[in-house]
Design a protein around this motif. Structure first.
Motif, PDB file in Angstrom:
ATOM      1  N   LEU A 102      55.911  44.528 -48.083  1.00 32.61           N
ATOM      2  CA  LEU A 102      56.244  44.708 -46.669  1.00 32.61           C
ATOM      3  C   LEU A 102      55.010  44.410 -45.826  1.00 32.61           C
ATOM      4  O   LEU A 102      53.889  44.706 -46.234  1.00 32.61           O
ATOM      5  CB  LEU A 102      56.705  46.147 -46.403  1.00 32.61           C
ATOM      6  N   GLN A 106      56.274  46.550 -40.710  1.00 33.12           N
ATOM      7  CA  GLN A 106      57.391  47.145 -41.444  1.00 33.12           C
ATOM      8  C   GLN A 106      56.993  48.485 -42.046  1.00 33.12           C
ATOM      9  O   GLN A 106      57.779  49.429 -42.049  1.00 33.12           O
ATOM     10  CB  GLN A 106      57.868  46.189 -42.541  1.00 33.12           C
ATOM     11  N   ALA A 111      60.625  51.663 -42.744  1.00 37.65           N
ATOM     12  CA  ALA A 111      60.473  50.559 -43.691  1.00 37.65           C
ATOM     13  C   ALA A 111      61.833  50.025 -44.123  1.00 37.65           C
ATOM     14  O   ALA A 111      62.712  50.801 -44.524  1.00 37.65           O
ATOM     15  CB  ALA A 111      59.674  51.018 -44.905  1.00 37.65           C
TER      16      ALA A 111
END
Length: 191
Positions: A102, A106, A111
């Protein structure tokens, strides 16, 4: 914890940014959002449930710090599941390589990932059927192991992909299996 579900879909379809802003502007309120856009407002847990949840999180975080193969999260963490729902399990863990995939933005927001491992601790005011559906939702979105802990009946429902839910009666401990290798939760202090 008692939850209140509000149907907003006919009035407004909250974007991810608007939902995030709503949560940030109301930090004393715990929100979730279903895959169909319903807003779920959850009340704080009782003190005893909060203590047991804290004990569980402490043990998970201690193991995660030593193991270093992933990252643990507490109940205030929101995850954007692949089905569009925004959920906050009582405890969660994500494998490090998935987390590192990620980007920083994010990781700082909700997330966009389903945890590998999730825990829900049933409080006296929770609805068991709703939490069981939530556990199935985690599995359907990629969770590899989930525990639904019912302190009142001293039962643990274990959720795994492509398997029937296993119900343990008054276990002394739980194994993290191959998802959390080496993690064993002693139930003393959780019950």
């Amino acid at each position: 914890m008692t939850a209140l579900t509000i149907q907003l879909n006919s009035i407004i379809d909250l974007t991810d940014q608007q939902f995030y802003n709503l949560c940030q502007a109301n930090r004393d309120v715990r929100f979730e959002r279903t895959a169909t856009g319903e807003l779920v407002i959850m009340s704080p847990t009782g003190s005893e449930t909060g203590n047991r949840n804290g004990r569980f999180n402490q043990r998970l975080f201690n193991w995660s710090d030593q193991d270093e193969s992933g990252i643990a999260f507490d109940s205030s963490t929101g995850f954007k599941l692949p089905n569009g729902a925004d959920r906050s399990p009582d405890a969660a863990w994500v494998k490090l390589d998935r987390w590192n995939a990620l980007n920083q933005e994010q990781q700082q927001r909700f997330a966009p990932i389903c945890p590998d491992f999730v825990v829900e601790l049933l409080s006296p005011s929770d609805n068991l059927t709703i939490l069981q559906a939530k556990m199935q939702e985690y599995l359907d979105n990629g969770a590899r192991l989930g525990w639904l802990i019912n302190r009142q009946t001293r039962q643990v429902e274990i959720y795994r992909p492509d398997r029937l839910v296993e119900v343990l009666e008054n276990p002394e401990s739980l194994s993290g299996e191959d998802v959390l290798p080496g993690f064993t939760l002693q139930m003393l202090g959780i019950w």
